[in-house]
Design an enzyme around this catalytic site. Structure first.
Site, PDB file in Angstrom:
ATOM      1  N   CYS A  66      -1.720   3.819   4.053  1.00 36.74           N
ATOM      2  CA  CYS A  66      -2.618   4.433   3.084  1.00 36.74           C
ATOM      3  C   CYS A  66      -4.016   4.372   3.691  1.00 36.74           C
ATOM      4  O   CYS A  66      -4.152   4.162   4.902  1.00 36.74           O
ATOM      5  CB  CYS A  66      -2.503   3.795   1.701  1.00 36.74           C
TER       6      CYS A  66
HETATM    7  C1  RB5 Z   1      -6.632   6.808  -1.517  1.00 35.95           C
HETATM    8  O1  RB5 Z   1      -7.825   7.505  -1.510  1.00 35.95           O
HETATM    9  C2  RB5 Z   1      -6.813   5.360  -1.134  1.00 35.95           C
HETATM   10  O2  RB5 Z   1      -7.389   4.661  -2.185  1.00 35.95           O
HETATM   11  C3  RB5 Z   1      -5.500   4.757  -0.752  1.00 35.95           C
HETATM   12  O3  RB5 Z   1      -4.951   5.468   0.293  1.00 35.95           O
HETATM   13  C4  RB5 Z   1      -5.522   3.316  -0.285  1.00 35.95           C
HETATM   14  O4  RB5 Z   1      -6.571   3.084   0.591  1.00 35.95           O
HETATM   15  C5  RB5 Z   1      -5.462   2.292  -1.313  1.00 35.95           C
HETATM   16  O5  RB5 Z   1      -5.423   1.094  -1.018  1.00 35.95           O
END
Ligand code: RB5
Length: 159
Positions: A66
């Site tokens: 993420c």
């Molecule tokens: C998404 O914008 C972001 O918040 C997610 O990918 C991650 O970093 C969350 O921990």
């Protein structure tokens, strides 16, 4: 090795890089999505999809990407038998398997570059759990916590 990989929009590009990289290294990589860059998608969905692959023993290891790697790891660790860790250094990426038997590596696309991410993935995938008594004892303690506080079936430490 069978590896499940997933990412939200924050990790989509790095997920594609790692998927192709690991395939070229001969691994069977199951991409659970996202299958296209969708700015409105949410990381828990992909953590759940990777976690299910681990719990159902369809994958031996998982990789989640993420933006930071934080959200993906928090969500993945809600699943019994899933031991997910955010590792942005080489030592943790292999030692987390050797000592703690982590089965999901979490990465942040907004934190690590592609080359480091590839190295982290390889060290994670190639590492093996030591099976040492003290580590088994600690994993047993984690399983007890899961049994007490998570009210679904567990997948166990040995997978
Ligand atoms: C998404 O914008 C972001 O918040 C997610 O990918 C991650 O970093 C969350 O921990």
């Amino acid at each position: 090795m069978k590896i499940a990989i997933g990412a939200d929009h924050g990790g989509f590009a790095l997920k594609e890089v790692l998927k192709n990289f690991l395939k070229k290294k001969g691994h069977k990589v199951m991409d659970v999505g996202a299958h296209r860059l969708e700015p409105g998608d949410d990381y828990p969905e992909f953590s759940a999809l990777v976690a299910r692959q681990i719990m159902e023993k369809k994958a031996e290891r998982g990789i989640l990407v993420c933006g930071s790697g934080v959200g993906a790891s928090v969500a993945a660790n809600k699943f019994p038998g899933v031991r997910a860790a955010l590792c942005h250094d080489i030592f943790s990426a292999h030692q987390g398997v050797e000592d703690d038997n982590i089965n999901v590596l979490c990465l942040g696309q907004r934190v690590v570059g592609e080359e480091l991410a590839k190295e982290l993935a390889v060290r994670f995938v190639e590492a093996k759990f030591s099976g040492a008594e003290r580590h088994l004892r600690r994993l047993d303690e984690i399983e007890k916590i899961e049994s007490r506080y998570i009210k679904t079936e567990g997948a166990g430490r040995k997978q």
